[in-house]
Scaffold this motif. Sequence first.
Motif, mmCIF file in Angstrom:
data_model
loop_
_atom_site.group_PDB
_atom_site.id
_atom_site.type_symbol
_atom_site.label_atom_id
_atom_site.label_comp_id
_atom_site.label_asym_id
_atom_site.label_seq_id
_atom_site.Cartn_x
_atom_site.Cartn_y
_atom_site.Cartn_z
ATOM 1 N N ALA A 109 -42.807 16.679 -71.900
ATOM 2 C CA ALA A 109 -42.828 17.875 -71.053
ATOM 3 C C ALA A 109 -43.010 19.131 -71.889
ATOM 4 C CB ALA A 109 -41.530 17.962 -70.252
ATOM 5 N N LEU A 123 -35.747 18.230 -66.057
ATOM 6 C CA LEU A 123 -36.782 17.304 -65.582
ATOM 7 C C LEU A 123 -36.321 15.857 -65.757
ATOM 8 C CD1 LEU A 123 -39.662 16.507 -64.685
ATOM 9 C CD2 LEU A 123 -40.364 16.753 -67.081
ATOM 10 N N GLN A 138 -39.919 20.036 -59.905
ATOM 11 C CA GLN A 138 -40.198 19.840 -61.322
ATOM 12 C C GLN A 138 -41.646 19.405 -61.561
ATOM 13 O OE1 GLN A 138 -38.192 20.670 -63.824
ATOM 14 N NE2 GLN A 138 -36.723 21.372 -62.273
ATOM 15 N N LYS A 139 -42.184 18.615 -60.640
ATOM 16 C CA LYS A 139 -43.578 18.199 -60.771
ATOM 17 C C LYS A 139 -44.510 19.393 -60.683
ATOM 18 C CE LYS A 139 -47.013 15.009 -58.862
ATOM 19 N NZ LYS A 139 -47.284 13.940 -57.869
ATOM 20 N N PHE A 142 -44.294 21.258 -63.860
ATOM 21 C CA PHE A 142 -44.971 20.511 -64.920
ATOM 22 C C PHE A 142 -46.483 20.723 -64.830
ATOM 23 C CE2 PHE A 142 -47.123 16.767 -66.553
ATOM 24 C CZ PHE A 142 -46.473 16.500 -67.751
ATOM 25 N N ASN A 157 -51.388 15.580 -63.199
ATOM 26 C CA ASN A 157 -50.757 14.775 -62.156
ATOM 27 C C ASN A 157 -50.680 13.302 -62.571
ATOM 28 O OD1 ASN A 157 -49.818 14.600 -59.210
ATOM 29 N ND2 ASN A 157 -51.478 13.106 -59.241
ATOM 30 N N PHE A 160 -47.966 12.860 -65.233
ATOM 31 C CA PHE A 160 -46.624 12.949 -64.636
ATOM 32 C C PHE A 160 -46.245 11.632 -63.953
ATOM 33 C CE2 PHE A 160 -43.388 14.022 -61.555
ATOM 34 C CZ PHE A 160 -42.605 14.944 -62.216
ATOM 35 N N THR A 161 -47.199 11.055 -63.224
ATOM 36 C CA THR A 161 -46.911 9.795 -62.528
ATOM 37 C C THR A 161 -46.714 8.634 -63.512
ATOM 38 O OG1 THR A 161 -49.290 9.343 -62.250
ATOM 39 C CG2 THR A 161 -48.162 10.481 -60.457
ATOM 40 N N GLU A 164 -42.998 9.435 -65.033
ATOM 41 C CA GLU A 164 -41.883 9.406 -64.080
ATOM 42 C C GLU A 164 -41.125 8.081 -64.025
ATOM 43 O OE1 GLU A 164 -41.099 10.098 -59.291
ATOM 44 O OE2 GLU A 164 -43.065 10.504 -60.163
#
Length: 218
Positions: A109, A123, A138-139, A142, A157, A160-161, A164
């Motif tokens: 992050a 996060l 938070q997303k 980010f 995106n 992030f996925t 996570e």
Amino acid sequence: MSNFCPEWIFAACCSLTAKEFLSSENSLNSISRKFADGLSERYNEIKFEEITALLALYRPGPLNSGMHDEFVDRKHGKSPVTYPHQLLEKVLEETYGVIVYQEQVMEAARVLAGFSLGQADILRRAMGKKKKAELDKQKERFINGALKNGIAKDVANFVFTKIEPFAEYGFNKSHAAAYALIAYQTAFLKTYYKEDFIAATMSTELTNTSKLREFIEE
């Protein structure tokens, strides 16, 4: 190092072969069996960092998700080492591109989205607790941070996925490293001073007859 571990013990431990360390007779028993296949045959020595990762991965979450298999396959070259983003190579290099530690989630992050360490910890907690409202917040932070860092929205995106799911299973690296040092020490002592080690261990379990029976049988 010498404050809590005699340097001669630490140096000797680092000379243990993978076979000696991973032997079910010399260390971690069921933990070692998960990682023993192929490891002792292809590597003469096992790195301290890999024992640290082993201890972090041998927990219900990572085991159920298959992270431990992915780690070993990447180490042996059976699976390619890939990274969610090229900027994360330095962050994930020592674990072959697999997110193992909480600190790696936080550093990802920071590197990708410019989070402060405090924001990165928020996060990490949001991912672990899976509170949708906080996670969505938070997303967004980010992705916005990544955009400012020149990273396209769809890429941010995607990253992030990818991060996570691992946050839920991430283990604290400093804890794992401390456990790894103890594992090295005990593996060394049990390999080269087995009688003394067993005697000392039995003395700590004098009132536990089932444990004493195990030590006697061994």
